[in-house]
Design a protein around this motif. Structure first.
Motif: not given
Length: 235
Positions: A45, A76, A80, A114-115, A118, A121-122, A164, A168, A171
């Motif tokens: 990320g 991404v 997503r 996968n993470s 996301y 973007e965070v 956030s 995550e 999640n």
């Protein structure tokens, strides 16, 4: 139907069969998967977010940067836009199949990839929340772009990103339940083992749900404590 007799029967089977270790093993694997995925996701990320924010006036470097930005955006969009279970299965059955890696490691890599989509973007949102004057101040002091990011921007952005990032991680803990699709052991797999052994559906599922709830509630509690400390420091 839930009755005292069914509960007593399940409890006896649970204790006599040593299924405490099955639950603990599932819990350990769930937390390990989530930890591995979080580390990988943060690394990916951060790289993807920084690539998306880079700019260059050099024509050659700018052309390379455009390719990197296209790859990052494609990554991404693909991650997503597809289910996590498909990504885990594809990595296990196709990409990493020749390596014969442990399922828990493959799962950690898959969930990390996968993470990362996301988290990028965070991280990007956290960096954008910092005033641009901070970057200009760093550059005026003779710091490079990456030194400015490392020493000035990211430490401040971390405070913005923390809630956030913790969400995550929470999640991820819940998403690891799909590792059973490739035969991996986690809390949900442990519940399925208990169900198949005791022929009792409600108690194992309630037990596992309470464990998940306890983990996520604890993480949420600590997150709020950290947020309160950071907000007091900013006053």
């Amino acid at each position: 139907m839930f009755t005292i007799e069914r509960f007593a029967s399940f409890f006896n089977t649970f204790i006599e069969g040593g299924y405490t270790y099955t639950i603990l093993d599932g819990l350990f694997n769930t937390l390990t998967l989530s930890f591995i995925a979080t580390i990988i996701g943060l690394a990916i990320g951060l790289v993807v977010a920084i690539i998306g924010m880079l700019e260059s006036k050099n024509k050659i470097k700018n052309s390379i940067l455009k390719v990197l930005k296209f790859i990052a955006k494609l990554y991404v969009d693909i991650i997503r836009g597809t289910p996590a279970v498909v990504q885990v299965s594809f990595l296990w059955l196709v990409v990493l199949a020749p390596l014969n890696l442990p399922r828990i490691l493959v799962g950690g890599i898959a969930f990390g990839i996968n993470s990362g989509a996301y988290m990028s973007e965070v991280i990007r949102g956290g960096i954008n929340a910092i005033d641009k004057g901070q970057t200009e101040a760093g550059r005026s002091l003779g710091l490079s772009y990456f030194q400015t990011m490392q020493l000035i921007i990211l430490p401040q952005a971390f405070r913005q990103m923390l809630p956030s990032l913790v969400n995550e991680f929470i999640n991820l803990i819940k998403e690891t339940a799909i590792i059973g699709f490739i035969g991996g052991m986690d809390l949900m797999k442990a519940a399925n083992i208990l169900i198949s052994t005791t022929y009792n559906f409600e108690i194992p599922l309630i037990m596992v749900a309470l464990i998940y709830l306890a983990i996520t509630s604890t993480l949420t509690y600590f997150m709020r404590g950290i947020e309160n400390r950071l907000s007091k420091q900013n006053r």
